[in-house]
Design a protein around this motif. Structure first.
Motif, PDB file in Angstrom:
ATOM      1  N   GLN A 129      16.407   5.824  10.258  1.00  0.00           N
ATOM      2  CA  GLN A 129      17.738   6.092   9.726  1.00  0.00           C
ATOM      3  C   GLN A 129      16.867   4.954   8.528  1.00  0.00           C
ATOM      4  N   ILE A 130      15.290   4.600   7.706  1.00  0.00           N
ATOM      5  CA  ILE A 130      15.058   4.652   6.737  1.00  0.00           C
ATOM      6  C   ILE A 130      14.938   5.553   5.733  1.00  0.00           C
ATOM      7  N   VAL A 131      14.840   5.075   4.817  1.00  0.00           N
ATOM      8  CA  VAL A 131      14.986   5.702   3.509  1.00  0.00           C
ATOM      9  C   VAL A 131      13.821   6.135   2.608  1.00  0.00           C
ATOM     10  N   GLY A 132      12.835   7.738   2.717  1.00  0.00           N
ATOM     11  CA  GLY A 132      11.430   7.143   1.653  1.00  0.00           C
ATOM     12  C   GLY A 132      10.973   8.645   2.067  1.00  0.00           C
ATOM     13  N   SER A 133       9.690   8.790   1.508  1.00  0.00           N
ATOM     14  CA  SER A 133       9.349   9.782   2.119  1.00  0.00           C
ATOM     15  C   SER A 133       8.693   9.557   2.972  1.00  0.00           C
ATOM     16  N   PHE A 134       8.707  11.092   4.345  1.00  0.00           N
ATOM     17  CA  PHE A 134       8.211  11.189   5.858  1.00  0.00           C
ATOM     18  C   PHE A 134       7.463  12.559   5.764  1.00  0.00           C
ATOM     19  N   TYR A 135       8.195  13.126   4.645  1.00  0.00           N
ATOM     20  CA  TYR A 135       7.380  14.435   5.585  1.00  0.00           C
ATOM     21  C   TYR A 135       6.183  15.477   5.187  1.00  0.00           C
ATOM     22  N   PRO A 190       0.649  -1.586  -0.306  1.00  0.00           N
ATOM     23  CA  PRO A 190       0.149   0.103  -0.020  1.00  0.00           C
ATOM     24  C   PRO A 190       0.924   1.441   0.105  1.00  0.00           C
ATOM     25  N   LEU A 191       0.457   2.006  -0.567  1.00  0.00           N
ATOM     26  CA  LEU A 191       0.889   4.092   0.006  1.00  0.00           C
ATOM     27  C   LEU A 191       0.984   4.244   0.674  1.00  0.00           C
ATOM     28  N   SER A 192       1.813   4.979   1.767  1.00  0.00           N
ATOM     29  CA  SER A 192       1.629   5.737   2.783  1.00  0.00           C
ATOM     30  C   SER A 192       1.207   6.589   3.012  1.00  0.00           C
ATOM     31  N   LEU A 193       0.718   7.764   3.742  1.00  0.00           N
ATOM     32  CA  LEU A 193      -0.082   8.663   3.875  1.00  0.00           C
ATOM     33  C   LEU A 193       0.202   9.398   3.052  1.00  0.00           C
ATOM     34  N   GLN A 194       1.138   9.527   2.781  1.00  0.00           N
ATOM     35  CA  GLN A 194       2.449  11.002   2.461  1.00  0.00           C
ATOM     36  C   GLN A 194       2.012  10.534   0.504  1.00  0.00           C
ATOM     37  N   GLN A 195       2.613   9.681   0.832  1.00  0.00           N
ATOM     38  CA  GLN A 195       2.413   9.333  -0.905  1.00  0.00           C
ATOM     39  C   GLN A 195       0.570   9.446  -1.560  1.00  0.00           C
ATOM     40  N   ASP A 196      -0.056   9.094  -0.681  1.00  0.00           N
ATOM     41  CA  ASP A 196      -1.257   8.784  -1.048  1.00  0.00           C
ATOM     42  C   ASP A 196      -2.301  10.699  -2.024  1.00  0.00           C
ATOM     43  N   PHE A 197      -1.502  11.290  -0.741  1.00  0.00           N
ATOM     44  CA  PHE A 197      -1.387  13.240  -0.869  1.00  0.00           C
ATOM     45  C   PHE A 197      -1.079  13.390  -1.582  1.00  0.00           C
ATOM     46  N   ALA A 202      19.112  -2.431   8.034  1.00  0.00           N
ATOM     47  CA  ALA A 202      18.416  -1.270   7.697  1.00  0.00           C
ATOM     48  C   ALA A 202      17.086  -2.185   7.265  1.00  0.00           C
ATOM     49  N   ARG A 203      16.310  -0.911   8.307  1.00  0.00           N
ATOM     50  CA  ARG A 203      14.492  -1.378   7.815  1.00  0.00           C
ATOM     51  C   ARG A 203      13.592  -0.600   6.854  1.00  0.00           C
ATOM     52  N   GLN A 204      12.961  -0.924   6.285  1.00  0.00           N
ATOM     53  CA  GLN A 204      12.047  -0.605   5.020  1.00  0.00           C
ATOM     54  C   GLN A 204      11.395   0.012   4.682  1.00  0.00           C
ATOM     55  N   TYR A 205      11.170   0.970   4.035  1.00  0.00           N
ATOM     56  CA  TYR A 205       9.872   2.122   4.346  1.00  0.00           C
ATOM     57  C   TYR A 205       8.552   1.235   3.817  1.00  0.00           C
ATOM     58  N   ARG A 206       8.218   0.549   3.268  1.00  0.00           N
ATOM     59  CA  ARG A 206       7.283  -0.992   4.038  1.00  0.00           C
ATOM     60  C   ARG A 206       6.766  -1.126   5.684  1.00  0.00           C
ATOM     61  N   GLU A 207       7.768  -0.796   5.712  1.00  0.00           N
ATOM     62  CA  GLU A 207       7.225  -1.582   7.805  1.00  0.00           C
ATOM     63  C   GLU A 207       7.025  -0.132   8.212  1.00  0.00           C
ATOM     64  N   TYR A 208       7.179   0.899   7.830  1.00  0.00           N
ATOM     65  CA  TYR A 208       6.823   2.750   8.398  1.00  0.00           C
ATOM     66  C   TYR A 208       5.007   2.410   7.959  1.00  0.00           C
ATOM     67  N   VAL A 209       4.900   2.022   6.472  1.00  0.00           N
ATOM     68  CA  VAL A 209       3.353   2.202   5.897  1.00  0.00           C
ATOM     69  C   VAL A 209       2.622   1.070   6.740  1.00  0.00           C
ATOM     70  N   ALA A 210       3.420  -0.162   7.105  1.00  0.00           N
ATOM     71  CA  ALA A 210       2.470  -1.128   8.759  1.00  0.00           C
ATOM     72  C   ALA A 210       2.380  -0.515   9.134  1.00  0.00           C
ATOM     73  N   TRP A 211       3.097  -0.383   9.844  1.00  0.00           N
ATOM     74  CA  TRP A 211       3.042   0.158  11.103  1.00  0.00           C
ATOM     75  C   TRP A 211       1.818   1.731  11.052  1.00  0.00           C
ATOM     76  N   CYS A 213      -0.470   1.490  -5.876  1.00  0.00           N
ATOM     77  CA  CYS A 213       0.042   0.598  -4.870  1.00  0.00           C
ATOM     78  C   CYS A 213       2.132   1.259  -5.291  1.00  0.00           C
ATOM     79  N   GLN A 214       2.408  -0.015  -4.789  1.00  0.00           N
ATOM     80  CA  GLN A 214       3.965   0.236  -4.149  1.00  0.00           C
ATOM     81  C   GLN A 214       4.476  -1.197  -5.263  1.00  0.00           C
ATOM     82  N   GLN A 215       5.188  -1.494  -5.524  1.00  0.00           N
ATOM     83  CA  GLN A 215       5.446  -2.128  -5.960  1.00  0.00           C
ATOM     84  C   GLN A 215       7.231  -2.460  -6.544  1.00  0.00           C
ATOM     85  N   ILE A 216       8.158  -2.799  -5.350  1.00  0.00           N
ATOM     86  CA  ILE A 216       9.521  -3.167  -4.547  1.00  0.00           C
ATOM     87  C   ILE A 216       9.991  -3.897  -6.253  1.00  0.00           C
ATOM     88  N   GLN A 217      11.111  -3.127  -6.355  1.00  0.00           N
ATOM     89  CA  GLN A 217      11.733  -3.526  -7.471  1.00  0.00           C
ATOM     90  C   GLN A 217      13.143  -4.674  -7.220  1.00  0.00           C
TER      91      GLN A 217
END
Length: 445
Positions: free
Chosen positions: A291-297, A9-16, A177-186, A76-80
């Motif tokens: 420590q995670i790379v992603g769109s959080f702001y 799923p997209l994060s709320l930041q990405q969905d905005f 490393a933790r991943q951005y999808r972990e943040y989305v799940a949280w 959605c997101q698709q990890i390559q």
């Protein structure tokens, strides 16, 4: 249809970002919505090792190899799989050490004027400009949907570590490393938590009958292509020192002092006292996201009542209260606007736009830092304006950064479909004078 087997799923930041995308190249999903970081590197660079280290970074951070897929109302997101990012090499003109800083800035502006589609994985690329064998400028470019400003510093820290480790024939000294999808799940798991419910209630009350303050534009809003220009300037070191000192005296932060100055600027020019100014917050909560790379702001509208302030310190106190409450109740803007659906109406009219105030305070900034056999310095003091640069979706963005080397580095990004440069230059000059007036009342004109 999007393959559900690969769905994240997209994060709320990405969905905005998806919801405000223009559907063309000018929006957040377009090829100009990039973020660029620059570093001066001293020491002999092994280009092949640098390429391998860049690939290490992409392998470490899934967000840099993740596509955002949109199919009608589905997204959605698709990890390559991991792949090697492009590393382009350029020879920079060498007119002597005195000119190298200006050449480095021109180089970064040129890189920033380029395009980078969000379907071009990996979503990281690099350009290495070399003055000679021991002096170079490295520009890292990412699509802004994959990385924010905080992320760029994490990426560079990891890149320097991987490069040094490869040169020395050892594993990189980095935490798992933790991943951005972990943040989305949280984020999804905590959507209805007591904290989130209380935060939504706060914003519903705080922004009741509020409107982000509209800045009048030079041009009437219309559909069509546009770019973002960047006007850059430097405020004198006396203002930086006074800002830091006053922040300490008032138990606030430089951001709070500068926001109070900007509110004073608006109040004096409009006569309004109930002011809502948007800013960006890092969105790095919980702390393991640091420590995670992603769109959080997060885009956060700060509302402050400036009426009947006894003096500037009183206003700083009100801003401090506003900010501390907002920090405690930080939410993605998609959540906030659901509670206050009309808060942006005035700022998206045909002859109006929002102006965001951002004071950059990034961690992990490499300043004359030796990592292995290379010395890295982040190029934060950018003073050369550019007619085309990294895109903002709409309006204007006033950015300020207190420079340890002296002064306050300022920039205003503005969309060319709404503003002309002379207006932006005047905006910067007026704010500078207001800041002088509030920090040094004896200098008031």
């Amino acid at each position: 249809m999007i393959d559900t087997a690969l769905r994240v799923p997209l994060s709320l930041q990405q969905d905005f970002l998806r919801r405000v995308d223009h559907g063309d190249d000018a929006g957040p999903f377009g090829s100009r919505y990039t973020i660029v970081g620059g570093w001066r590197i001293r020491g002999p660079i092994d280009v092949d090792t640098l390429r391998d280290a860049l690939a290490d970074v992409v392998a470490r951070h899934e967000a840099l190899r993740t596509l955002l897929m949109v199919d009608g109302d589905e997204a959605c997101q698709q990890i390559q799989p991991p792949s090697s990012p492009d590393l382009m090499l350029r020879d920079l003109p060498d007119r002597g050490p005195a000119d190298r800083e200006r050449i480095a800035e021109d180089f970064l502006n040129d890189v920033e004027s380029g395009r980078f589609g969000m379907d071009e994985t990996p979503l990281l690329r690099a350009v290495l400009g070399r003055f000679d064998n021991d002096d170079a400028v490295l520009a890292l470019v990412a699509h802004h949907t994959a990385a924010d400003g905080w992320s760029m510093q994490v990426i560079m820290r990891d890149l320097a570590s991987y490069y040094a480790a490869r040169r020395q024939g050892r594993p990189a000294d980095l935490p798992p490393a933790r991943q951005y999808r972990e943040y989305v799940a949280w984020q999804q798991a905590n959507a209805d938590s007591e904290t989130a419910v209380a935060a939504r209630r706060y914003w519903q009350e705080r922004l009741r009958d509020a409107q982000v303050w509209p800045v009048r534009t030079d041009l009437t809003r219309a559909d069509g292509p546009f770019v973002t220009s960047w006007y850059r300037f430097l405020l004198e070191d006396e203002l930086r020192a006074a800002t830091v000192a006053l922040a300490a005296e008032t138990r606030s932060t430089p951001f709070m002092v500068l926001m109070a100055a900007y509110l004073t600027h608006l109040r004096e020019r409009t006569g309004e006292t109930d002011l809502v100014v948007p800013t960006f917050m890092p969105g790095r909560n919980p702390s393991w996201t640091l420590q995670i790379v992603g769109s959080f702001y997060n885009f956060i509208p700060l509302r402050t009542d400036t009426s009947n302030c006894t003096d500037f310190r009183d206003l700083i106190g009100r801003v401090r209260t506003t900010c501390l409450d907002a920090y405690r109740h930080e939410l993605p803007f998609a959540d906030i606007i659901a509670q206050a659906p009309d808060v942006m109406n005035a700022a998206i009219g045909p002859d109006a736009a929002a102006c965001v105030l951002q004071v950059t305070q990034s961690p992990y900034v490499l300043r004359e830092e030796q990592v292995g056999d290379l010395r890295y310095t982040a190029l934060r003091r950018r003073l050369v304006s550019a007619p085309v640069g990294s895109q903002i979706p709409d309006g204007a963005l006033l950015g300020l950064e207190l420079d340890p080397d002296g002064g306050i580095v300022g920039s205003i990004g503005f969309t060319t479909n709404l503003f002309v440069e002379s207006t932006i230059v005047g905006m910067a000059a007026d704010f500078q004078q207001t800041l002088r007036d509030v920090l040094h009342p004896s200098s008031r004109r």
